[in-house]
Design an enzyme around this catalytic site. Structure first.
Site, mmCIF file in Angstrom:
data_model
loop_
_atom_site.group_PDB
_atom_site.id
_atom_site.type_symbol
_atom_site.label_atom_id
_atom_site.label_comp_id
_atom_site.label_asym_id
_atom_site.label_seq_id
_atom_site.Cartn_x
_atom_site.Cartn_y
_atom_site.Cartn_z
ATOM 1 N N HIS A 112 46.601 50.947 44.753
ATOM 2 C CA HIS A 112 47.147 50.756 45.884
ATOM 3 C C HIS A 112 47.517 52.176 46.581
ATOM 4 C CE1 HIS A 112 47.462 46.428 45.441
ATOM 5 N NE2 HIS A 112 48.032 46.628 44.239
ATOM 6 N N ASP A 151 40.680 43.459 40.605
ATOM 7 C CA ASP A 151 42.191 43.214 40.557
ATOM 8 C C ASP A 151 42.621 42.140 41.405
ATOM 9 O OD1 ASP A 151 44.700 45.044 39.555
ATOM 10 O OD2 ASP A 151 45.246 43.863 41.116
ATOM 11 N N HIS A 153 45.048 41.691 43.239
ATOM 12 C CA HIS A 153 45.539 42.179 44.351
ATOM 13 C C HIS A 153 44.614 43.146 45.183
ATOM 14 C CE1 HIS A 153 48.979 41.867 41.835
ATOM 15 N NE2 HIS A 153 49.709 41.559 42.623
ATOM 16 N N ASP A 240 44.820 40.807 36.269
ATOM 17 C CA ASP A 240 45.776 39.777 36.618
ATOM 18 C C ASP A 240 45.314 38.754 37.199
ATOM 19 O OD1 ASP A 240 45.018 41.635 38.772
ATOM 20 O OD2 ASP A 240 46.965 42.339 39.272
#
Lengths: 436, 557
Positions: A112, A151, A153, A240
Site C-alpha cells: 500500500h 493480496d 486488498h 488474506d
C-alpha cells in the site's frame, strides 16, 4: 526421499520483536504459527530448499522506487529495512541462479506504500516489492517484469508506483473496493496515458472461493502473461483471501493458494497481508512453499476445511466471468488506448487524494506527466500532506528517452524552492537521486 | 581420580587423571567387530596396579551406535507416526514396519482429529506377527501436546518390550527429525543395553563400582541409566571427545578453531570463550538429520594418510585412505610421506617416503622437495578453506528478530588448536601460512580420552507456556502444570531452572557442576483475537553448557 523438484530460496523474517502496536493485526505474533508449522514440517531440512539471511535495505535502494518524506530514516524502522532487504536477498538468489525461485516470508508488508510516502498506510511504510523490482532492474538489467498481486486488498501502492511504466505489468486480484480498504482497484484503472493496460485491476465480489480465483488465473492472468512475455514474474502473495481472515470476506483456502502458485509459477513471491494467523497462515504459507519447490502439497489442508460450506454462488461466478471478459477486452485494446491517450510532448495532469489510515495523514497530489511514445514518460508529483510536508518529486524512468530526461531536469530546475520543503529528482537512467 | 576412555577409529585410548594431571595412559588397537573386548582391554591395562576404590568417576565414549548406523546393523523396529495436515509422512519412512495413522494435533497443541483405536490395534497385531520387539511412536506437534503418543503407547504396552515416544526426544519442533531420532533410539536400544550392561558387569567384577558416565554428542555426559532411554545420544561422541580435550588450551573470552587431524579425516569445530558451539537443531551428517543435541562439527575427507594423486596435472588429496603412509609400509604416497621427506617428521622409513613422493613430483614436473612442500601446503590450505567456509556459514545463519539481526554475534576465531597424530607438524605450517596463533594440543594423542574424562553433565529443557490455554509444559520432561493468566516471565524462568536442575541430577550431574546455566532462547508473544488480548505465549530453552568439570582446569598445563 523428499527433495525439492525446483531449488527454492526462502527468507524467513518474522520480526518477532516488532509490531505497529500490541493489539494490531500486524504484530509480533503474526508469523509465529507459520514458523511453528514450517519448522515442524522440517522445511529447512529439505534438500533443494535454501534459507537465506535477510539484509538491511539502504536509502539508495528505496530511492530507486519512492520519494520518502521528509526522508527514508524518518518513516522507516529497522524492521522495514530488513523486510525490504529480505526481498532483495531473494532477488539476488534467483537472479544469480542459486535457486530457481524464491519466497520472502517477511513482515511488515509494503504493497500500500506509494511513489510518495509520508508514512504508514495499510500497515505499509515502504513498498518492498517495488524496491525489489527497481533493484533487479538496476542491478541485472531485466526489462520486462510482471507483478501479480494476490493480496485481498488492492495493491494500490505498487499500482501507483508502476502506473506510468509500460515495462512493468501490474495485475491485482482483490476484494471489490466498494466493500474494503483501500477502496480502489476498479477495472477502469488501467495505468497512465503512456502505459494504459499495463495495470490491470480485477475486483472480485465478496464470497469468491477457490473456483473463482483459479478461474481468473486461468482465463485472464495466464493468457495476459503469455502475451506480455515477462522476463520475471513476481507474486505479491497476500494471504488474506483465506476463508478465516478477520479483515476480509473471501472463501479461498490453502489448497487453492498452492494451486494458484503452481499455475502462476512466480520466480519470486513476497509475503504481503494475511491476518488469520492461527488458522490460515501456517497452512497457506506451507502450501505456497511446497508448490514453489515442486513438492506434493495435497496433504496441506486446514483442519476445519469444508469445501461444501465454501462453495461460491452462481451469481458470484457470473460476476467474475463478466469482470474477466471486461479485463481481457481492455488488455486487447491497450495499444489503441495508449495511442488515444494524448500527443507526444503534451503534459497531462492528474489530481489525487490519499488517506494514510495507519498514520492518519491526508495527502493531496498534483501529478504532471509528459506524454511519450518512446518511454514511460517523465513526471513530477506535487505532494502536500496534512499534517506533514509539501514536496515535489520528479521521476525520470529507467528506460527514459532523451526528451523525457531533458524534461525531467527541466521540472527539477524550474521548481520554485521556497514553495516546497524538499524537491527530489529520481534520475533512474543515471541512478542518481538529487535533493534540494 | 577419574578415567576417560575414548574408542577411536583406529586406536582406543584410556587415561587416568588425578588433580596432578595425566597419571597414566594406555593405547589399544580398536577392534570394531568386538568393541566390548576393546573397551575392557583398555580398562584392564589402565587399572593394572591401581586400586579401583580410588576412582571417583569413569566416562566412556564409543563408536558403538555410530558404527551401527554406518554399517546398518540396527535392529528392525516398528514406527507409528501420526501427521495431520502437511507433508506426506510417507517421505519419512524408516523401514518396512512404518505406519502412518490418523489423528492430528495443531501448532497450539489442540487436538484436531482423534486417534483411531482399531487402526492401532490392527497395526500392533501386524508388528507382533512380524516379530517386532521395539516400537517408536511419533505424532506431529507432540512437543505441544503428547496425548496421542501416550494414548498409543498405552494401547501397545502389552505387546512390546519397550516403546519410545517422540516427545521425549527433544523439545524442538521438527517432525521428520523426530521420527528419525525416535527410530534411532529404538533401533540401537538392545545393542546399547547389552553392550553397556556387559561393560558394567565386567568393571564391577574388577572392583570398579563408581557410576559409569557415557559421553554424548554434545560433549556432555549422562549416566549409564539415563543413556538407556536415549541410546541415540551417544552417536558421534568421538568428535565430541576430541573437542572437549582441546578446551583446556582454548583462550578465555575469545573464539578458537579446533582441528582434529586424523589419518583419514579432519574434524573441524569451534569454541567460543572455551564453550563449544552446538548444532542449532541437532546432529546432521550428510542425509542423516536428527534432533540429537550435538557439537557443531564437520568432517573433511583429508588427513595424514589420505591418498595423493595427480589428475590432469593437478594434485588431489583424499578423500580416501588406502592404508598407512609409505614411510610406514603403506601402498601409496600420503601427506605424511611428504612430511617425512621434509624432515618435519623424523619417524618412518624416509627412503620409502621419498620414493612415493618422487612419483608425484615427476607427474607435477617438480623436484621431490618442491612436491613435498606443495603437498604439505595444499593439505593445510584445503583444511583451512573448509574451516573458513564453515565460519561464513555460521555467520550467515538466518535470524528471526530485529534484535538478533542487529546484535548478531560474529564468530571470529583468533586461535587454532590442533589435535591428532600429526598435529605438531601441521600447527607450525598453518601458523606460517595463515598468521593465526596455532597450538598443537599437548598430549595430543590422548586429548580425546582426557576430554571424555573431564566432560561435565549437560542437559537442556524447553518450556512452553500458554496463558490463554492456562498451561505450562515441558513435555520432554513429562511436565505439565496449570497456570493462571498472571503467569510471568520470572515464573517461567524459575520453573525452567528447577526442571533443569532436576534433569541434570537425574542424568548423573555432580551438584557442584550446575552453575553454567544459560538461557538459549526466550520469546514472548501476546495472543490477540478480534483485536483484544487473550493471553501470552512464552517460550524458553535453558541449558547446562557443555564444558569441563571443576577442579581440573589447571592440571593440564
Amino acid at each position: 526421499m523428499l527433495k525439492a523438484l525446483h531449488k527454492t530460496g526462502l527468507v524467513f523474517f518474522p520480526a518477532f520483536d516488532w509490531a505497529i502496536d500490541p493489539t494490531h493485526p500486524e504484530r509480533e505474533e503474526r508469523l509465529l504459527y507459520t514458523q511453528d508449522q514450517v519448522t515442524e514440517e522440517g522445511i529447512f531440512d529439505i534438500p533443494g530448499i535454501i534459507e537465506y539471511k535477510p539484509m538491511l535495505a539502504t536509502a539508495e535502494d528505496i530511492r530507486r522506487a519512492q520519494f520518502c518524506v521528509p526522508d527514508e530514516a524518518a518513516i522507516t524502522t529497522e524492521s522495514h529495512l530488513i523486510s525490504a532487504g529480505g526481498a532483495k536477498v531473494i532477488a539476488d538468489a534467483v537472479m544469480n541462479k542459486e535457486v530457481k525461485n524464491g519466497f520472502a516470508l517477511i513482515r511488515p508488508p509494503g504493497h500500500h506504500s506509494m511513489r510518495v510516502s509520508h508514512g504508514g498506510r495499510g500497515f505499509c511504510h515502504i513498498n518492498i516489492e517495488a524496491i525489489m523490482v527497481e533493484y533487479i532492474r538496476s542491478r541485472y538489467g531485466v526489462k520486462r517484469i510482471a507483478i501479480v498481486d494476490t493480496d485481498c486488498h488492492h495493491g494500490d501502492g505498487t499500482d501507483n508506483i508502476f502506473w506510468h511504466d509500460p515495462d512493468v505489468l501490474f495485475i491485482s486480484l482483490h476484494q471489490d473496493g466498494r466493500t474494503m480498504f483501500p477502496g480502489t482497484g476498479f477495472p477502469g484503472e488501467l495505468g497512465g496515458p503512456n502505459a494504459k493496460g499495463s495495470n490491470l485491476n480485477i475486483p472480485l465480489p465478496p464470497g469468491t472461493s477457490t473456483e473463482g480465483y483459479l478461474y481468473v488465473i486461468n482465463h485472464c492472468v495466464l493468457p495476459v502473461l503469455n502475451e506480455f512475455k515477462p522476463d520475471l514474474v513476481i507474486n505479491s502473495a497476500g494471504q488474506d483471501n483465506h476463508y478465516t481472515d478477520p479483515l476480509t470476506n473471501m472463501n479461498f483456502c490453502a489448497q487453492g493458494y498452492a494451486e494458484l502458485t503452481t499455475l502462476l509459477k512466480p520466480d519470486i513471491a513476497v509475503l504481503e497481508g494475511g491476518y488469520a494467523i492461527e488458522g490460515a497462515l501456517p497452512y497457506v504459507n506451507l502450501g505456497i512453499i511446497l508448490a514453489m519447490a515442486g513438492i506434493d502439497y495435497t496433504g496441506v489442508v486446514e483442519p476445519d476445511y469444508n469445501p461444501e460450506k465454501l462453495k461460491q454462488s452462481v451469481s458470484i461466478t457470473d460476476k467474475i466471468k463478466k469482470t474477466t471478459a471486461q479485463i481481457n477486452k481492455y488488455w486487447s485494446q491497450r495499444f489503441q488506448m495508449r495511442e488515444d491517450a494524448g500527443k507526444p510532448g503534451e503534459i497531462q495532469i492528474r489530481h489525487k487524494e490519499i488517506f494514510y489510515d495507519t498514520d492518519n495523514i491526508f495527502e493531496r497530489q498534483k501529478e504532471r506527466v509528459r506524454i511519450c511514445k518512446d518511454c514511460g514518460g517523465c513526471f513530477e508529483i506535487d505532494s502536500q500532506a496534512t499534517p506533514g510536508f509539501h514536496i515535489l518529486g520528479v521521476h525520470i524512468p529507467i528506460n527514459a528517452c532523451p526528451a523525457c530526461i531533458e524534461k525531467g531536469y527541466e521540472f527539477f530546475d524550474k521548481s520554485v524552492e521556497n514553495k516546497y520543503h524538499h524537491v527530489f529528482l529520481m534520475d533512474r537512467p543515471k541512478g542518481n537521486y538529487h535533493i534540494k | 581420580m577419574i578415567i576417560g576412555l575414548d574408542v577411536g577409529g583406529t586406536h582406543t585410548y584410556a587415561v587416568l587423571l588425578s588433580n596432578q594431571g595425566v597419571e597414566k595412559s594406555v593405547k589399544v588397537t580398536t577392534n570394531h567387530a568386538d568393541l566390548f573386548s576393546t573397551v575392557l582391554s583398555g580398562f584392564t591395562q589402565l587399572l593394572e596396579s591401581i586400586d579401583p576404590s580410588q576412582i571417583e568417576r569413569a566416562v566412556i565414549s564409543t563408536t558403538l551406535t555410530t558404527n551401527a548406523i554406518i554399517q546398518q546393523t540396527m535392529e528392525p523396529v516398528g514406527m507409528i507416526v501420526s501427521a495431520g495436515p502437511g507433508i506426506d509422512p510417507e517421505f519419512f519412512r524408516t523401514g518396512e514396519h512404518y505406519y502412518a495413522v490418523s489423528g492430528s494435533i495443531n501448532h497450539r497443541g489442540r487436538e484436531k482429529a482423534s486417534v483411531n483405536e482399531m487402526q492401532i490395534q490392527d497395526i500392533a497385531k501386524k508388528m507382533v506377527d512380524a516379530g517386532i520387539e521395539y516400537v517408536g511412536v511419533v505424532s506431529k506437534f507432540c512437543v505441544r501436546n503428547p496425548s496421542h503418543e501416550i494414548l498409543i503407547k498405552r494401547m501397545l504396552n502389552k505387546y512390546f518390550k519397550k516403546i519410545f515416544l517422540g516427545h521425549h526426544v527433544s523439545g524442538n519442533l521438527n517432525f521428520p527429525r523426530r521420527i528419525a531420532t525416535t527410530h534411532l533410539n529404538a533401533a540401537v536400544f538392545s545393542l546399547h543395553k547389552s553392550f553397556f550392561e556387559a561393560v558394567k558387569k565386567s568393571l564391577t567384577e574388577k572392583g570398579l563400582t563408581v557410576p559409569i558416565q557415557i559421553l554424548k554428542a554434545d560433549g556432555g555426559t549422562m549416566s549409564l541409566e539415563a543413556s538407556m532411554h536415549f541410546p541415540g545420544q551417544t552417536v558421534l561422541s568421538g568428535p565430541a571427545a576430541s573437542i572437549m580435550g582441546a578446551i583446556p588450551y582454548a583462550p578465555e573470552g575469545q573464539d578458537a578453531i579446533v582441528l582434529d587431524i586424523g589419518g583419514t579425516t579432519t574434524d573441524i569445530a569451534f569454541l567460543v570463550d572455551k564453550a563449544p558451539l552446538l548444532e542449532p537443531v541437532g546432529i546432521q551428517r550428510g542425509s542423516y538429520k536428527s534432533l540429537i543435541r550435538s557439537l557443531r562439527t564437520d568432517s573433511k575427507g583429508i588427513g595424514g594418510d589420505s591418498t595423493l594423486r595427480v589428475k590432469d596435472g593437478n594434485l588431489t588429496i583424499g578423500p580416501d585412505r588406502q592404508g598407512p603412509a609409505m614411510a610406514f609400509g603403506g601402498p601409496l604416497p600420503t601427506p605424511t610421506d611428504a612430511m617425512v621427506v621434509l624432515n618435519v617428521m623424523d619417524t618412518g622409513d624416509r627412503e620409502k617416503a621419498t620414493a612415493g613422493i618422487e612419483t608425484i613430483a615427476r607427474q607435477l614436473g617438480l623436484s621431490i622437495e618442491e612436491a613435498a612442500e606443495k603437498i604439505f601446503k595444499t593439505c593445510c590450505t584445503i583444511i583451512l578453506k573448509k574451516t573458513f567456509e564453515m565460519i561464513d556459514q555460521i555467520n550467515s545463519q538466518p535470524v528471526y528478530t530485529v534484535h538478533d539481526f542487529l546484535e548478531g554475534y560474529k564468530l571470529s576465531p583468533q586461535k587454532i588448536l590442533v589435535l591428532g597424530g600429526p598435529a605438531p607438524f601441521f600447527a607450525q605450517k598453518i601458523e606460517d601460512l595463515y598468521q593465526i596463533d596455532t597450538l598443537a594440543v599437548p598430549n595430543s594423542p590422548v586429548a580425546n580420552a582426557v576430554g571424555a574424562a573431564l566432560a561435565r553433565t549437560t542437559c537442556e529443557v524447553s518450556l512452553y507456556a500458554d496463558t490463554e490455554q492456562g498451561i505450562v509444559t515441558a513435555h520432554e520432561e513429562d511436565f505439565a502444570e496449570p497456570i493462571s493468566k498472571t503467569f510471568s516471565e520470572d515464573d517461567l524462568m524459575e520453573t525452567a531452572y528447577t526442571l533443569l536442575k532436576e534433569k541434570a541430577i537425574n542424568s548423573g550431574a555432580d551438584p557442584e557442576n550446575l552453575e553454567e546455566v544459560e538461557v538459549v532462547e526466550f520469546q514472548k508473544f501476546n495472543i490477540i483475537r478480534n483485536f483484544s488480548p487473550r493471553g501470552k505465549i512464552f517460550r524458553t530453552k535453558m541449558q547446562l553448557k557443555p564444558g569441563l568439570i571443576k577442579g581440573y582446569e589447571t592440571v593440564l598445563h
